[in-house]
Design a protein around this motif. Sequence first.
Motif, PDB file in Angstrom:
ATOM      1  N   PHE A 258       9.122  23.523 -12.627  1.00  0.00           N
ATOM      2  CA  PHE A 258       8.726  24.041 -11.501  1.00  0.00           C
ATOM      3  C   PHE A 258       9.520  25.362 -10.999  1.00  0.00           C
ATOM      4  CE2 PHE A 258       6.318  20.304 -10.435  1.00  0.00           C
ATOM      5  CZ  PHE A 258       7.219  19.324 -10.757  1.00  0.00           C
TER       6      PHE A 258
ATOM      7  N   TYR B  95       9.918  27.160  -7.455  1.00  0.00           N
ATOM      8  CA  TYR B  95       9.574  27.411  -5.904  1.00  0.00           C
ATOM      9  C   TYR B  95      10.293  28.533  -5.435  1.00  0.00           C
ATOM     10  CZ  TYR B  95       8.443  22.519  -5.231  1.00  0.00           C
ATOM     11  OH  TYR B  95       7.712  21.367  -5.066  1.00  0.00           O
TER      12      TYR B  95
ATOM     13  N   GLN C 124      11.375  30.925  -1.711  1.00  0.00           N
ATOM     14  CA  GLN C 124      11.776  30.685  -0.330  1.00  0.00           C
ATOM     15  C   GLN C 124      11.702  32.148   0.138  1.00  0.00           C
ATOM     16  OE1 GLN C 124      15.817  29.356   0.238  1.00  0.00           O
ATOM     17  NE2 GLN C 124      15.176  28.457   2.309  1.00  0.00           N
TER      18      GLN C 124
ATOM     19  N   GLY D  62      13.635  32.865   6.068  1.00  0.00           N
ATOM     20  CA  GLY D  62      13.297  32.319   7.274  1.00  0.00           C
ATOM     21  C   GLY D  62      12.554  31.208   7.183  1.00  0.00           C
ATOM     22  N   GLU D  63      12.206  30.873   5.993  1.00  0.00           N
ATOM     23  CA  GLU D  63      11.109  29.790   5.860  1.00  0.00           C
ATOM     24  C   GLU D  63      11.801  28.623   4.548  1.00  0.00           C
ATOM     25  OE1 GLU D  63       7.490  32.841   5.855  1.00  0.00           O
ATOM     26  OE2 GLU D  63       7.389  31.326   4.424  1.00  0.00           O
ATOM     27  N   GLY D  64      10.881  27.600   4.771  1.00  0.00           N
ATOM     28  CA  GLY D  64      11.249  26.300   3.664  1.00  0.00           C
ATOM     29  C   GLY D  64      10.710  26.957   2.449  1.00  0.00           C
ATOM     30  N   LEU D  65      10.898  26.084   1.383  1.00  0.00           N
ATOM     31  CA  LEU D  65      10.628  26.443   0.210  1.00  0.00           C
ATOM     32  C   LEU D  65       9.136  26.364  -0.172  1.00  0.00           C
ATOM     33  CD1 LEU D  65      13.646  25.961  -0.477  1.00  0.00           C
ATOM     34  CD2 LEU D  65      13.168  25.298  -2.720  1.00  0.00           C
TER      35      LEU D  65
ATOM     36  N   LEU E  26       5.892  25.578  -3.258  1.00  0.00           N
ATOM     37  CA  LEU E  26       5.694  25.615  -4.800  1.00  0.00           C
ATOM     38  C   LEU E  26       4.967  26.943  -5.216  1.00  0.00           C
ATOM     39  CD1 LEU E  26       5.816  24.098  -7.513  1.00  0.00           C
ATOM     40  CD2 LEU E  26       3.648  23.076  -6.914  1.00  0.00           C
TER      41      LEU E  26
ATOM     42  N   LYS F 236       3.667  25.496 -11.675  1.00  0.00           N
ATOM     43  CA  LYS F 236       4.252  24.434 -12.359  1.00  0.00           C
ATOM     44  C   LYS F 236       3.860  24.274 -13.743  1.00  0.00           C
ATOM     45  CE  LYS F 236       2.295  20.409 -11.451  1.00  0.00           C
ATOM     46  NZ  LYS F 236       2.085  19.202 -10.714  1.00  0.00           N
TER      47      LYS F 236
ATOM     48  N   PHE G 223      13.588  29.513  -6.963  1.00  0.00           N
ATOM     49  CA  PHE G 223      14.303  28.310  -7.497  1.00  0.00           C
ATOM     50  C   PHE G 223      13.593  27.811  -8.711  1.00  0.00           C
ATOM     51  CE2 PHE G 223      17.536  27.569  -4.246  1.00  0.00           C
ATOM     52  CZ  PHE G 223      16.882  28.233  -3.123  1.00  0.00           C
TER      53      PHE G 223
ATOM     54  N   LEU H  75      13.055  15.892  -7.590  1.00  0.00           N
ATOM     55  CA  LEU H  75      13.303  17.317  -8.217  1.00  0.00           C
ATOM     56  C   LEU H  75      14.916  17.467  -8.212  1.00  0.00           C
ATOM     57  CD1 LEU H  75      10.422  19.388  -6.422  1.00  0.00           C
ATOM     58  CD2 LEU H  75      10.588  18.366  -8.852  1.00  0.00           C
TER      59      LEU H  75
ATOM     60  N   PHE I   1      17.084  20.917  -8.667  1.00  0.00           N
ATOM     61  CA  PHE I   1      16.769  22.046  -8.064  1.00  0.00           C
ATOM     62  C   PHE I   1      18.174  22.875  -8.821  1.00  0.00           C
ATOM     63  CE2 PHE I   1      13.384  22.822  -5.463  1.00  0.00           C
ATOM     64  CZ  PHE I   1      13.203  21.735  -4.889  1.00  0.00           C
ATOM     65  N   GLY I   2      17.784  24.260  -9.355  1.00  0.00           N
ATOM     66  CA  GLY I   2      18.831  25.293  -9.672  1.00  0.00           C
ATOM     67  C   GLY I   2      19.357  25.808  -8.493  1.00  0.00           C
ATOM     68  N   LYS I   3      20.426  26.842  -8.723  1.00  0.00           N
ATOM     69  CA  LYS I   3      21.083  27.133  -7.437  1.00  0.00           C
ATOM     70  C   LYS I   3      20.549  28.412  -6.761  1.00  0.00           C
ATOM     71  CE  LYS I   3      25.744  25.794  -9.157  1.00  0.00           C
ATOM     72  NZ  LYS I   3      27.033  26.209  -9.374  1.00  0.00           N
ATOM     73  N   GLY I   4      19.357  28.904  -7.349  1.00  0.00           N
ATOM     74  CA  GLY I   4      18.577  30.051  -6.667  1.00  0.00           C
ATOM     75  C   GLY I   4      18.894  31.220  -7.267  1.00  0.00           C
TER      76      GLY I   4
END
Lengths: 116, 114
Positions: free
Chosen positions: B34, B36, B38, B41-44, B46, B49, B89, B102, B104-107
Amino acid sequence: DADVTQTPRNRITKTGKRIMLECSQTKGHDRMYWYRQDPGLGLRLIYYSFDVKDINKGEISDGYSVSRQAQAKFSLSLESAIPNQTALYFCATSVGGQGPGQGKLFFGSGTQLSVL
Amino acid sequence: GDSVTQMEGPVTLSEEAFLTINCTYTATGYPSLFWYVQYPGEGLQLLLKATKADDKGSNKGFEATYRKETTSFHLEKGSVQVSDSAVYFCALSDYGGSQGNLIFGKGTKLSVKP
């Protein structure tokens, strides 16, 4: 209205205080999650719940506890907050099973917690 | 255990430049992969995929191909816009494994300049 709502959006507290972060969802999903995000570390899973009676520890559960009060509500508690718990906390939901929705998490907007 | 490694940022590009964000993974099973995104100021949320080898996920001009031979899932976009500025991410889920959560990588932070 947001599908996944987190309260509060920001919180400043002192070392040793108990604090609760709340999450509610209107998506009807069974699965709910709590993550924390730290700069340079990505997202790490704290706890997850696949239904009201199923709660599991994630990668970094020490110092945290959770309660799944209902399908739509999943709260995260810090029993005695410490400064290294300062982070951005996210609640997320997902459907279960291995259908088209697998892996698709829906995130709230986050709670920025600062522990002094 | 399973893990995801993505290129460190920040990445700064000019508008209309080509974007590649590298992602490689380690998994014992047959993971789904996947990306994702961000926004500030928001959530992640999708972005795209892929669930099996050679699948290509695509959305909003972004693409990523599941390469089992190189264990990679690099994100690409041919012409970035200022509105693409965000943190990206990479993540995997091994549904053949434990709970399918899930990882996640570090972004990677992307900044696009006008």
